[in-house]
Design an enzyme around this catalytic site. Structure first.
Site, PDB file in Angstrom:
ATOM      1  N   GLY A  12       0.786  -1.225   0.000  1.00 36.51           N
ATOM      2  CA  GLY A  12       0.000   0.000   0.000  1.00 36.51           C
ATOM      3  C   GLY A  12       0.817   1.273   0.000  1.00 36.51           C
ATOM      4  N   ARG A  73     -15.221 -15.212  -9.705  1.00 34.41           N
ATOM      5  CA  ARG A  73     -14.737 -13.867 -10.037  1.00 34.41           C
ATOM      6  C   ARG A  73     -15.890 -12.855 -10.045  1.00 34.41           C
ATOM      7  NH1 ARG A  73      -9.668 -12.562 -11.593  1.00 34.41           N
ATOM      8  NH2 ARG A  73      -8.833 -14.584 -12.114  1.00 34.41           N
ATOM      9  N   LEU A 101     -10.203  -7.705 -12.908  1.00 33.48           N
ATOM     10  CA  LEU A 101     -11.603  -7.351 -12.673  1.00 33.48           C
ATOM     11  C   LEU A 101     -12.466  -7.750 -13.872  1.00 33.48           C
ATOM     12  CD1 LEU A 101     -10.686  -3.950 -11.098  1.00 33.48           C
ATOM     13  CD2 LEU A 101     -11.708  -5.887  -9.880  1.00 33.48           C
ATOM     14  N   HIS A 117       0.466   0.929 -13.130  1.00 33.50           N
ATOM     15  CA  HIS A 117       1.115  -0.300 -13.590  1.00 33.50           C
ATOM     16  C   HIS A 117       2.621  -0.037 -13.698  1.00 33.50           C
ATOM     17  CE1 HIS A 117       1.618  -4.111 -15.607  1.00 33.50           C
ATOM     18  NE2 HIS A 117       2.379  -3.509 -16.495  1.00 33.50           N
TER      19      HIS A 117
END
Ligand code: GRF
Length: 199
Positions: A12, A73, A101, A117
């Site tokens: 985080g 999922r 996702l 990313h």
């Protein structure tokens, strides 16, 4: 108030950089914005400890809990959406969120969902980006903030940070150099988006 929801899976540090910048630059006054919640898909995500210490709302939606569902999922994403939507987010920020996702999730947050990313997209989508950059003999590496679409690590590029690859670099040393830049770039992009939003 413009609500920001940040999703994490681990350390985080990008989330922490956003939270610290929001405090330092007084986003509440400047953009009428706040970090409404930090949500993890992993119970042991270290970032949750930092967020709690900052007095932020945190929650956890464990993807393992959905393994027995017919469509794990989709079931996880539905639960995650329910958790996120309690905070009526203007912006959902994926900050080291290590889950792919579903298209339904992405569509639900269209225009409100961004990711960081650790590569110079469109090069090196997916995992192990730093080792792959070293293996290819790249002279530069970096990170990209982009809008999220149903295709992994695609979507409009909002900002990029570039670092040199240095002689003797390992994946870890390169990752650390890139991460330093991520911590500068990501809060800046979030601030720009908040500034451009009504609410
Ligand atoms: C960062 O390199 C980010 O680009 C990638 O995962 C890493 C997460 O680091 N998606 P942290 O959890 O923000 O410390």
């Amino acid at each position: 108030m413009k609500n920001l929801v940040i999703l994490i899976s681990g350390g985080g540090s990008n989330m922490a950089a956003i939270v610290r910048t929001a405090l330092r630059d007084d986003w509440a006054t400047r953009y009428h914005a706040q970090v409404a919640a930090v949500i993890s898909n992993k119970p042991d995500a270290k970032g949750l400890v930092f967020a709690q210490a900052q007095g932020l709302k945190t929650s956890m939606v464990n993807h393992h809990a959905f393994a027995h569902e017919a469509e794990p999922r989709a079931a996880f994403d539905a639960a995650l959406m329910a958790e996120i939507d309690q905070h009526q987010p203007h912006l959902v920020v994926l900050a080291g969120f290590m889950r792919i996702l579903t298209p339904g999730f992405v569509a639900h947050y269209e225009g409100r969902l961004i990711n960081i990313h650790p590569s110079l997209l469109p090069a090196f989508t997916g995992l192990h980006t730093h080792q792959r950059a070293l293996d290819e003999g790249c002279q530069f590496a970096g990170a990209t903030v982009h809008r999220v679409t149903a295709e992994l690590d695609h979507g409009e590029i909002l900002a990029q940070a570039v670092v040199p690859v240095l002689p003797g670099d390992s994946a870890d040393s390169l990752a650390a150099r890139v991460l330093t830049q991520e911590h500068l770039m990501f809060p800046r992009v979030v601030a720009q988006l908040l500034a451009s939003m009504k609410g």
